[in-house]
Design a protein around this motif. Sequence first.
Motif, PDB file in Angstrom:
ATOM      1  N   UNK A  75     -24.506 -24.471  11.994  1.00  0.00           N
ATOM      2  CA  UNK A  75     -25.485 -25.057  11.236  1.00  0.00           C
ATOM      3  C   UNK A  75     -24.972 -25.102   9.878  1.00  0.00           C
ATOM      4  N   UNK A  76     -23.619 -24.354   9.217  1.00  0.00           N
ATOM      5  CA  UNK A  76     -23.896 -24.537   7.521  1.00  0.00           C
ATOM      6  C   UNK A  76     -22.993 -26.307   7.342  1.00  0.00           C
ATOM      7  N   UNK A  77     -23.401 -26.463   6.604  1.00  0.00           N
ATOM      8  CA  UNK A  77     -22.586 -27.687   5.357  1.00  0.00           C
ATOM      9  C   UNK A  77     -20.915 -27.597   6.419  1.00  0.00           C
ATOM     10  N   UNK A  78     -20.430 -28.031   6.005  1.00  0.00           N
ATOM     11  CA  UNK A  78     -18.586 -28.288   6.436  1.00  0.00           C
ATOM     12  C   UNK A  78     -17.702 -27.990   5.521  1.00  0.00           C
ATOM     13  N   UNK A  79     -17.980 -27.455   4.360  1.00  0.00           N
ATOM     14  CA  UNK A  79     -17.407 -27.746   3.984  1.00  0.00           C
ATOM     15  C   UNK A  79     -17.602 -25.662   3.785  1.00  0.00           C
ATOM     16  N   UNK A  80     -18.717 -25.342   3.785  1.00  0.00           N
ATOM     17  CA  UNK A  80     -18.907 -23.548   3.982  1.00  0.00           C
ATOM     18  C   UNK A  80     -18.544 -23.405   5.103  1.00  0.00           C
ATOM     19  N   UNK A  81     -18.962 -24.145   5.984  1.00  0.00           N
ATOM     20  CA  UNK A  81     -18.390 -23.392   7.258  1.00  0.00           C
ATOM     21  C   UNK A  81     -16.565 -24.007   7.608  1.00  0.00           C
ATOM     22  N   UNK A  82     -15.861 -24.393   6.797  1.00  0.00           N
ATOM     23  CA  UNK A  82     -14.262 -24.257   6.720  1.00  0.00           C
ATOM     24  C   UNK A  82     -13.886 -23.538   5.372  1.00  0.00           C
ATOM     25  N   UNK A  83     -14.725 -22.990   4.946  1.00  0.00           N
ATOM     26  CA  UNK A  83     -14.475 -21.322   3.799  1.00  0.00           C
ATOM     27  C   UNK A  83     -14.681 -20.345   4.388  1.00  0.00           C
ATOM     28  N   UNK A  84     -16.063 -20.331   4.762  1.00  0.00           N
ATOM     29  CA  UNK A  84     -15.725 -18.873   5.764  1.00  0.00           C
ATOM     30  C   UNK A  84     -15.118 -19.083   7.218  1.00  0.00           C
ATOM     31  N   UNK A  85     -14.778 -20.120   7.790  1.00  0.00           N
ATOM     32  CA  UNK A  85     -13.329 -19.882   9.255  1.00  0.00           C
ATOM     33  C   UNK A  85     -12.264 -19.249   8.460  1.00  0.00           C
ATOM     34  N   UNK A  87     -11.653 -18.112   5.620  1.00  0.00           N
ATOM     35  CA  UNK A  87     -11.897 -16.461   5.253  1.00  0.00           C
ATOM     36  C   UNK A  87     -11.333 -15.073   6.183  1.00  0.00           C
ATOM     37  N   UNK A  88     -12.487 -15.494   7.065  1.00  0.00           N
ATOM     38  CA  UNK A  88     -12.228 -14.948   8.162  1.00  0.00           C
ATOM     39  C   UNK A  88     -10.947 -14.212   9.264  1.00  0.00           C
ATOM     40  N   UNK A  89     -10.285 -15.695   8.440  1.00  0.00           N
ATOM     41  CA  UNK A  89      -9.072 -16.018   9.451  1.00  0.00           C
ATOM     42  C   UNK A  89      -7.953 -14.709   8.898  1.00  0.00           C
ATOM     43  N   UNK A  90      -8.172 -14.853   7.493  1.00  0.00           N
ATOM     44  CA  UNK A  90      -7.633 -14.268   6.295  1.00  0.00           C
ATOM     45  C   UNK A  90      -7.613 -13.302   7.015  1.00  0.00           C
ATOM     46  N   UNK A  91      -8.755 -12.812   6.983  1.00  0.00           N
ATOM     47  CA  UNK A  91      -9.460 -11.149   7.058  1.00  0.00           C
ATOM     48  C   UNK A  91      -9.131 -10.713   8.767  1.00  0.00           C
ATOM     49  N   UNK A  92      -9.533 -11.037   9.339  1.00  0.00           N
ATOM     50  CA  UNK A  92      -8.666 -10.958  10.638  1.00  0.00           C
ATOM     51  C   UNK A  92      -7.500 -10.744  10.547  1.00  0.00           C
ATOM     52  N   UNK A  93      -6.274 -11.319  10.342  1.00  0.00           N
ATOM     53  CA  UNK A  93      -5.166 -11.254  10.015  1.00  0.00           C
ATOM     54  C   UNK A  93      -4.757  -9.893   9.274  1.00  0.00           C
ATOM     55  N   UNK A  94      -5.549 -10.150   8.084  1.00  0.00           N
ATOM     56  CA  UNK A  94      -5.368  -8.581   7.411  1.00  0.00           C
ATOM     57  C   UNK A  94      -5.537  -6.830   8.126  1.00  0.00           C
ATOM     58  N   UNK A  95      -7.301  -6.864   8.862  1.00  0.00           N
ATOM     59  CA  UNK A  95      -6.986  -5.829   9.389  1.00  0.00           C
ATOM     60  C   UNK A  95      -6.158  -5.466  10.354  1.00  0.00           C
ATOM     61  N   UNK A  96      -5.440  -6.421  11.474  1.00  0.00           N
ATOM     62  CA  UNK A  96      -4.520  -7.324  12.689  1.00  0.00           C
ATOM     63  C   UNK A  96      -3.622  -6.073  11.938  1.00  0.00           C
ATOM     64  N   UNK A  97      -3.057  -6.694  10.649  1.00  0.00           N
ATOM     65  CA  UNK A  97      -2.182  -5.935  10.449  1.00  0.00           C
ATOM     66  C   UNK A  97      -1.684  -4.821  10.355  1.00  0.00           C
TER      67      UNK A  97
END
Length: 155
Positions: A75-85, A87-97
């Motif tokens: 429901x967020x604007x596309x640029x905000x949703x892309x940024x959140x995606x 950041x979440x991907x980098x965060x998930x990758x760091x947590x997994x590592x």
Amino acid sequence: MSTSPASPSTPDSADAPLRAALRYGLIGLVVLTVLAAAIATALAGAAGLWGALLGAAIGGGFILTTAVVVLLGAKLPPSTAGLIMLVSWVGKLLVALIVVAVLQRFEFYDRVALFLTVVGALVIVLGAETYGVLRQKVPYVAVPEQGGQEDSDQG
């Protein structure tokens, strides 16, 4: 005229495929966790059980987090949703590592069970989410081109 509980304009119908993907993904993860825990325990004892549980948490958590982030960002604007995606991907990758690096120091789990369950979770949860999205009937509207109407007026 027929009515449906969620018309195409309601927010509930807009994210129905995302909710279905999350639901099917969770179901797939639970089934995988039970089967992997049973098989790994039978083959490797308590260490297999821990490996299967850790593998399901790592693999399933990684994939299901993406589905949750997409659902929340829909429901967020596309640029905000892309940024959140991103950041979440980098965060998930760091947590997994970090989790894998910390687990390297311990011997209470079976590494084969962990690896196979992570791979199984990635494949099964992604497949279940895809199945959930494809099963949804999402209405769409095809708007006729305006050019066809102008041509008939000029003829």
